[in-house]
Design an enzyme around this catalytic site. Sequence first.
Site: not given
Length: 147
Positions: A75, A121
């Site tokens: 991420h 996300d």
Amino acid sequence: MNPAHLLVLSAVCVSLLGAANIPPHPLNLKNFMEMIRYTIPCEKTWGEYADYGCYCGAGGSGRPIDALDRCCYVHDNCYGDAETKHKCNPKTQSYSYKLTKRTIICYGAAGTCGRIVCDCDRTAALCFGDSEYIERHKNIDTKRHCQ
């Protein structure tokens, strides 16, 4: 003007002035938190993922210590690519998505900042849901374990 109305109007103005000094959470952070809550086990809160391993939370260094930490590492890199390659601001970028049937659908045209950040996300939240949470990896000594 009715004195009662004036009193209510004054109270609203004072509360708005006070609220002006409260920094807002970036919209994207709220979206990401909602995605995480949707994918993780019920007994966990999204906040338990904020200081986990070497990469979940602010910053990051060393090698990820497990699969969940690797989700955060990926991420972080995804956000980094969004910033450098696409000139996006992932922390403030708004986007549209839908939580449905245990998955997350990102909307928007491919290649747009909203879609890129949503995909970062989404991937992380789904990864969190698929990864084991190991209690001893919460609040670790990063100077010792993350070199």
